[in-house]
Write a protein that holds these residues in place. Sequence first.
Motif, PDB file in Angstrom:
ATOM      1  N   ARG A  22      -0.228  -4.445  32.333  1.00  0.00           N
ATOM      2  CA  ARG A  22      -0.090  -5.740  32.998  1.00  0.00           C
ATOM      3  C   ARG A  22      -0.884  -5.789  34.304  1.00  0.00           C
ATOM      4  O   ARG A  22      -1.034  -4.772  34.990  1.00  0.00           O
ATOM      5  CB  ARG A  22       1.378  -6.036  33.275  1.00  0.00           C
ATOM      6  N   ILE A  23      -1.371  -6.974  34.609  1.00  0.00           N
ATOM      7  CA  ILE A  23      -1.990  -7.254  35.907  1.00  0.00           C
ATOM      8  C   ILE A  23      -0.908  -7.904  36.759  1.00  0.00           C
ATOM      9  O   ILE A  23      -0.427  -8.994  36.435  1.00  0.00           O
ATOM     10  CB  ILE A  23      -3.203  -8.178  35.746  1.00  0.00           C
ATOM     11  N   THR A  24      -0.500  -7.242  37.829  1.00  0.00           N
ATOM     12  CA  THR A  24       0.640  -7.694  38.617  1.00  0.00           C
ATOM     13  C   THR A  24       0.294  -7.763  40.095  1.00  0.00           C
ATOM     14  O   THR A  24      -0.677  -7.159  40.563  1.00  0.00           O
ATOM     15  CB  THR A  24       1.839  -6.748  38.428  1.00  0.00           C
ATOM     16  N   ALA A  25       1.134  -8.487  40.822  1.00  0.00           N
ATOM     17  CA  ALA A  25       0.895  -8.637  42.261  1.00  0.00           C
ATOM     18  C   ALA A  25       0.944  -7.289  42.968  1.00  0.00           C
ATOM     19  O   ALA A  25       0.177  -7.048  43.912  1.00  0.00           O
ATOM     20  CB  ALA A  25       1.922  -9.602  42.851  1.00  0.00           C
ATOM     21  N   ASP A  26       1.832  -6.392  42.514  1.00  0.00           N
ATOM     22  CA  ASP A  26       1.942  -5.088  43.162  1.00  0.00           C
ATOM     23  C   ASP A  26       1.068  -4.016  42.521  1.00  0.00           C
ATOM     24  O   ASP A  26       1.026  -2.879  42.988  1.00  0.00           O
ATOM     25  CB  ASP A  26       3.405  -4.620  43.194  1.00  0.00           C
ATOM     26  N   GLY A  27       0.365  -4.348  41.438  1.00  0.00           N
ATOM     27  CA  GLY A  27      -0.557  -3.410  40.815  1.00  0.00           C
ATOM     28  C   GLY A  27       0.102  -2.180  40.232  1.00  0.00           C
ATOM     29  O   GLY A  27      -0.526  -1.118  40.127  1.00  0.00           O
ATOM     30  N   ARG A  28       1.354  -2.307  39.786  1.00  0.00           N
ATOM     31  CA  ARG A  28       2.102  -1.116  39.356  1.00  0.00           C
ATOM     32  C   ARG A  28       1.519  -0.434  38.123  1.00  0.00           C
ATOM     33  O   ARG A  28       1.765   0.743  37.891  1.00  0.00           O
ATOM     34  CB  ARG A  28       3.567  -1.461  39.103  1.00  0.00           C
ATOM     35  N   ASP A  29       0.735  -1.160  37.329  1.00  0.00           N
ATOM     36  CA  ASP A  29       0.071  -0.540  36.175  1.00  0.00           C
ATOM     37  C   ASP A  29      -1.359  -0.111  36.495  1.00  0.00           C
ATOM     38  O   ASP A  29      -2.120   0.261  35.600  1.00  0.00           O
ATOM     39  CB  ASP A  29       0.055  -1.503  34.985  1.00  0.00           C
ATOM     40  N   GLY A  30      -1.719  -0.194  37.768  1.00  0.00           N
ATOM     41  CA  GLY A  30      -3.070   0.187  38.171  1.00  0.00           C
ATOM     42  C   GLY A  30      -4.049  -0.972  38.235  1.00  0.00           C
ATOM     43  O   GLY A  30      -5.230  -0.764  38.529  1.00  0.00           O
ATOM     44  N   TYR A  31      -3.556  -2.186  37.959  1.00  0.00           N
ATOM     45  CA  TYR A  31      -4.421  -3.368  37.961  1.00  0.00           C
ATOM     46  C   TYR A  31      -3.769  -4.470  38.802  1.00  0.00           C
ATOM     47  O   TYR A  31      -3.044  -5.311  38.281  1.00  0.00           O
ATOM     48  CB  TYR A  31      -4.671  -3.858  36.538  1.00  0.00           C
ATOM     49  N   PRO A  32      -4.024  -4.477  40.105  1.00  0.00           N
ATOM     50  CA  PRO A  32      -3.449  -5.524  40.952  1.00  0.00           C
ATOM     51  C   PRO A  32      -4.174  -6.855  40.762  1.00  0.00           C
ATOM     52  O   PRO A  32      -5.357  -6.894  40.394  1.00  0.00           O
ATOM     53  CB  PRO A  32      -3.690  -4.987  42.366  1.00  0.00           C
ATOM     54  N   VAL A  33      -3.450  -7.935  40.967  1.00  0.00           N
ATOM     55  CA  VAL A  33      -4.062  -9.262  40.950  1.00  0.00           C
ATOM     56  C   VAL A  33      -5.111  -9.323  42.053  1.00  0.00           C
ATOM     57  O   VAL A  33      -4.804  -9.076  43.222  1.00  0.00           O
ATOM     58  CB  VAL A  33      -2.999 -10.354  41.162  1.00  0.00           C
ATOM     59  N   GLU A  34      -6.350  -9.621  41.672  1.00  0.00           N
ATOM     60  CA  GLU A  34      -7.446  -9.757  42.632  1.00  0.00           C
ATOM     61  C   GLU A  34      -8.359 -10.876  42.146  1.00  0.00           C
ATOM     62  O   GLU A  34      -8.934 -10.773  41.060  1.00  0.00           O
ATOM     63  CB  GLU A  34      -8.257  -8.461  42.747  1.00  0.00           C
ATOM     64  N   PRO A  35      -8.511 -11.941  42.928  1.00  0.00           N
ATOM     65  CA  PRO A  35      -9.416 -13.021  42.511  1.00  0.00           C
ATOM     66  C   PRO A  35     -10.824 -12.499  42.272  1.00  0.00           C
ATOM     67  O   PRO A  35     -11.356 -11.725  43.072  1.00  0.00           O
ATOM     68  CB  PRO A  35      -9.374 -13.985  43.699  1.00  0.00           C
ATOM     69  N   ILE A 120     -13.718  -6.537  35.184  1.00  0.00           N
ATOM     70  CA  ILE A 120     -15.170  -6.680  35.296  1.00  0.00           C
ATOM     71  C   ILE A 120     -15.848  -5.415  35.833  1.00  0.00           C
ATOM     72  O   ILE A 120     -16.882  -4.994  35.288  1.00  0.00           O
ATOM     73  CB  ILE A 120     -15.525  -7.928  36.138  1.00  0.00           C
ATOM     74  N   PRO A 121     -15.315  -4.755  36.864  1.00  0.00           N
ATOM     75  CA  PRO A 121     -16.017  -3.563  37.387  1.00  0.00           C
ATOM     76  C   PRO A 121     -16.199  -2.458  36.355  1.00  0.00           C
ATOM     77  O   PRO A 121     -17.237  -1.785  36.339  1.00  0.00           O
ATOM     78  CB  PRO A 121     -15.127  -3.112  38.543  1.00  0.00           C
ATOM     79  N   THR A 122     -15.202  -2.246  35.490  1.00  0.00           N
ATOM     80  CA  THR A 122     -15.304  -1.171  34.493  1.00  0.00           C
ATOM     81  C   THR A 122     -15.758  -1.674  33.142  1.00  0.00           C
ATOM     82  O   THR A 122     -16.189  -0.880  32.298  1.00  0.00           O
ATOM     83  CB  THR A 122     -13.949  -0.465  34.326  1.00  0.00           C
ATOM     84  N   GLY A 123     -15.650  -2.985  32.896  1.00  0.00           N
ATOM     85  CA  GLY A 123     -15.998  -3.542  31.592  1.00  0.00           C
ATOM     86  C   GLY A 123     -14.975  -3.254  30.514  1.00  0.00           C
ATOM     87  O   GLY A 123     -15.259  -3.461  29.328  1.00  0.00           O
ATOM     88  N   ALA A 124     -13.779  -2.801  30.883  1.00  0.00           N
ATOM     89  CA  ALA A 124     -12.758  -2.408  29.906  1.00  0.00           C
ATOM     90  C   ALA A 124     -11.658  -3.453  29.810  1.00  0.00           C
ATOM     91  O   ALA A 124     -11.252  -4.054  30.821  1.00  0.00           O
ATOM     92  CB  ALA A 124     -12.147  -1.061  30.295  1.00  0.00           C
ATOM     93  N   VAL A 125     -11.168  -3.660  28.606  1.00  0.00           N
ATOM     94  CA  VAL A 125     -10.021  -4.548  28.409  1.00  0.00           C
ATOM     95  C   VAL A 125      -8.815  -3.981  29.149  1.00  0.00           C
ATOM     96  O   VAL A 125      -8.512  -2.787  29.062  1.00  0.00           O
ATOM     97  CB  VAL A 125      -9.702  -4.701  26.909  1.00  0.00           C
ATOM     98  N   VAL A 126      -8.129  -4.851  29.875  1.00  0.00           N
ATOM     99  CA  VAL A 126      -6.870  -4.465  30.518  1.00  0.00           C
ATOM    100  C   VAL A 126      -5.704  -4.746  29.583  1.00  0.00           C
ATOM    101  O   VAL A 126      -4.831  -3.908  29.382  1.00  0.00           O
ATOM    102  CB  VAL A 126      -6.672  -5.226  31.847  1.00  0.00           C
ATOM    103  N   THR A 127      -5.681  -5.946  29.007  1.00  0.00           N
ATOM    104  CA  THR A 127      -4.573  -6.342  28.150  1.00  0.00           C
ATOM    105  C   THR A 127      -5.015  -7.385  27.137  1.00  0.00           C
ATOM    106  O   THR A 127      -5.905  -8.197  27.408  1.00  0.00           O
ATOM    107  CB  THR A 127      -3.400  -6.901  28.981  1.00  0.00           C
TER     108      THR A 127
END
Length: 339
Positions: A22-35, A120-127
Amino acid sequence: MTDQGSYVEPSYERDTRYITTRITADGRDGYPVEPGRYRLVVARACPWANRAIIVRRLLGLEDALSMGICGPVHDKRSWTFDLDPGGVDPVLGIPRIQDAYFKRDPGYPRGITVPAIVDIPTGAVVTNDFPQMTLDLSTEWREHHREGAPDLYPEAWRDEIDEMARVNYTEVNNGVYRCGFAGTQEAYDAAYDRLWRRLDWLEDHLATRRYLVGDHITEADVRLFTTLVRFDPVYHGHFKCNRVKLIELPNLWGYARDLFQTPGFGDTVDFTHIKAHYYVVHRDINPTGVVPAGPDLSGWAAEHGRADLGGSPFGDGTPPGPPREVVPPEHNPVLELLP
């Protein structure tokens, strides 16, 4: 066109093993919300992706989350960016969404699906976990919502929204596929009966209320709409869900028109892509690949009278502005008929 694969099974079961990061505000899965960091990859043909397109637009997340659009026809390997110059997504630099899945997992063993959100930076699917994806857009991305964005997942109604969405998914959203991909008469008959029991229930439910839950549009309405808008063009005939057409169900038809005419819904619908996808890709159902000319779509612009039931589309919020990514007028001629 290369081999598009096969879809019919003795008794169809959808593979729901998604990438649940998940992309979350706190980035707990390693993917924080970033515009600007992520790209939402969709296909207008796909009902699951259409949900994400609608929610992103209603919430005004266009500046925070860019969107790549795949073409309507794919082969058994992957959706492709054939609408873009050179057949390459201009942000991700890839011709197939498959490439982003393999960037995440070179041996990715499951379906290459949309919608998917790519880092976008890694080119990998997050979810590609589409049910959670839209809920997270409503909750985790709240800081980046437009002023006046509606609350599509209000806390007071969440249990009811979740239950409505759960049953509608099993019986309607996925139910039409269970009919269309059934490889035996027995499996088809059972799927058909389940689908119509739920559609009859929804027809009764919407007789006295404008929306599925509460008094304004919620996530539950978004999820049902994307199936209803495809029902007469595709599911009625192609998937043999043909007891009656949507236009013969007064309450569901009025409800679907009400949503279609609400900014953020009908203006995301590409009927040309929808029909091309189902009739061309599913060659084991439609071997010729011939796409039907009908049905007449003008009824989507007709008065629905649903406002008399009370409620308002956006509650305390406001409508979104004009769409950033515009459906070609010839792909949805209904929009020219709307006020």
